[in-house]
Design a protein around this motif. Sequence first.
Motif, short mmCIF file in Angstrom:
data_model
loop_
_atom_site.label_atom_id
_atom_site.label_comp_id
_atom_site.label_asym_id
_atom_site.label_seq_id
_atom_site.Cartn_x
_atom_site.Cartn_y
_atom_site.Cartn_z
N PRO A 52 0.84 -1.20 0.00
CA PRO A 52 0.00 0.00 0.00
C PRO A 52 0.87 1.25 0.00
N ALA A 53 0.29 2.36 -0.41
CA ALA A 53 1.06 3.61 -0.55
C ALA A 53 1.65 4.09 0.78
N ILE A 54 0.98 3.78 1.88
CA ILE A 54 1.46 4.20 3.20
C ILE A 54 1.58 2.96 4.08
N PRO A 55 2.74 2.73 4.70
CA PRO A 55 2.88 1.54 5.55
C PRO A 55 2.00 1.63 6.79
N ALA A 56 1.65 0.49 7.35
CA ALA A 56 0.79 0.45 8.53
C ALA A 56 1.45 1.07 9.75
N GLU A 57 2.77 0.99 9.83
CA GLU A 57 3.50 1.58 10.97
C GLU A 57 4.91 1.92 10.53
N GLY A 58 5.56 2.73 11.34
CA GLY A 58 6.95 3.09 11.07
C GLY A 58 7.07 4.21 10.05
N ALA A 59 8.26 4.31 9.45
CA ALA A 59 8.56 5.39 8.51
C ALA A 59 7.76 5.26 7.23
N LEU A 60 7.55 6.38 6.56
CA LEU A 60 6.89 6.40 5.25
C LEU A 60 7.80 5.77 4.20
N TYR A 61 7.20 5.36 3.09
CA TYR A 61 8.00 4.87 1.98
C TYR A 61 8.68 6.05 1.29
N VAL A 62 9.88 5.81 0.83
CA VAL A 62 10.68 6.85 0.18
C VAL A 62 10.14 7.15 -1.21
N SER A 63 10.33 8.36 -1.64
CA SER A 63 10.03 8.75 -3.02
C SER A 63 11.32 9.21 -3.68
N LEU A 64 11.32 9.27 -5.00
CA LEU A 64 12.50 9.79 -5.70
C LEU A 64 12.76 11.24 -5.32
N ASP A 65 11.70 12.00 -5.03
CA ASP A 65 11.88 13.39 -4.62
C ASP A 65 12.58 13.49 -3.27
N ASP A 66 12.28 12.55 -2.34
CA ASP A 66 13.00 12.54 -1.06
C ASP A 66 14.50 12.44 -1.30
N LEU A 67 14.88 11.57 -2.22
CA LEU A 67 16.30 11.36 -2.52
C LEU A 67 16.86 12.55 -3.31
N LYS A 68 16.14 13.01 -4.29
CA LYS A 68 16.62 14.11 -5.13
C LYS A 68 16.92 15.37 -4.32
N ASN A 69 16.07 15.68 -3.37
CA ASN A 69 16.16 16.96 -2.65
C ASN A 69 16.95 16.90 -1.35
N CYS A 70 17.49 15.75 -0.99
CA CYS A 70 18.22 15.65 0.28
C CYS A 70 19.57 16.36 0.18
N ALA A 71 20.06 16.78 1.36
CA ALA A 71 21.40 17.37 1.45
C ALA A 71 22.45 16.29 1.68
N GLY A 72 22.02 15.10 2.04
CA GLY A 72 22.91 13.98 2.29
C GLY A 72 22.09 12.73 2.55
N LEU A 73 22.73 11.58 2.56
CA LEU A 73 22.03 10.30 2.63
C LEU A 73 22.74 9.34 3.58
N ALA A 74 21.94 8.69 4.45
CA ALA A 74 22.40 7.52 5.21
C ALA A 74 21.57 6.35 4.72
N LEU A 75 22.23 5.30 4.24
CA LEU A 75 21.57 4.17 3.59
C LEU A 75 21.82 2.91 4.41
N GLY A 76 20.74 2.22 4.83
CA GLY A 76 20.91 1.07 5.71
C GLY A 76 20.12 -0.15 5.28
N SER A 77 20.72 -1.33 5.51
CA SER A 77 20.07 -2.59 5.16
C SER A 77 20.62 -3.71 6.03
N PRO A 78 19.77 -4.69 6.36
CA PRO A 78 20.33 -5.93 6.91
C PRO A 78 21.11 -6.64 5.82
N THR A 79 21.98 -7.55 6.22
CA THR A 79 22.75 -8.27 5.21
C THR A 79 21.96 -9.45 4.65
N ARG A 80 22.13 -9.69 3.37
CA ARG A 80 21.57 -10.87 2.71
C ARG A 80 22.70 -11.52 1.94
N PHE A 81 23.31 -12.53 2.55
CA PHE A 81 24.44 -13.24 1.95
C PHE A 81 25.56 -12.26 1.58
#
Length: 201
Positions: A52-81
């Motif tokens: 769905p467009a909005i998650p049931a809880e937690g942070a909103l889903y990112v848009s390309l505009d969020d990334l385009k207009n940021c002054a900097g980025l912290a990118l995080g993920s659990p590891t998968r192999f």
Amino acid sequence: MSAPYILVLYYSRHGATAEMARQIARGVEQAGLEARLRTVPAVSTECEATAPAIPAEGALYVSLDDLKNCAGLALGSPTRFGNMAAPLKYFLDGTSSLWLTGELVGKPAGVFTSTSSLHGGQESTLLSMMLPLLHHGMLLCGLPYSEGALLDTRGGGTPYGPSHHAGADGKRALDEHEIALCRALGLRLGKTAQQLETPRG
């Protein structure tokens, strides 16, 4: 024009990476900038991102505009192999329009990860997340050894970025050193973004 912000973008399955993101956001705020927490929807072998467009809880889903207009980025993920999780890679694969126009060139970026085992591919996952950021022309900020927690940690922590050992069940809380390193990355990104925005006279 909106105030500058650091985008803290992550994928989290069991909550550990999300907690790291919140700690990084606190570091960004210590630098005096807004931290914009965003996540990505899950994907599977049966379907592409159909959440769905909005998650049931937690942070909103990112848009390309969020990334385009940021002054900097912290990118995080659990590891998968030893690599970033597919949902985050799926989003990054869709950022070609920003690459073509050079929207992210010269902006600071950092990476963070969480693993269930202590030697579960933390550093290779961090390096895998750096690759698309280098293609976008971003300026990578790691963690220097002047951060005392990097020398004292018995859990996660690397010079490539913060990491966390979540345990086999994914429930192990961040320890004091892991928290300190997350906040240090956020503070570093915030300060670097401000310095890059300051006109030189």
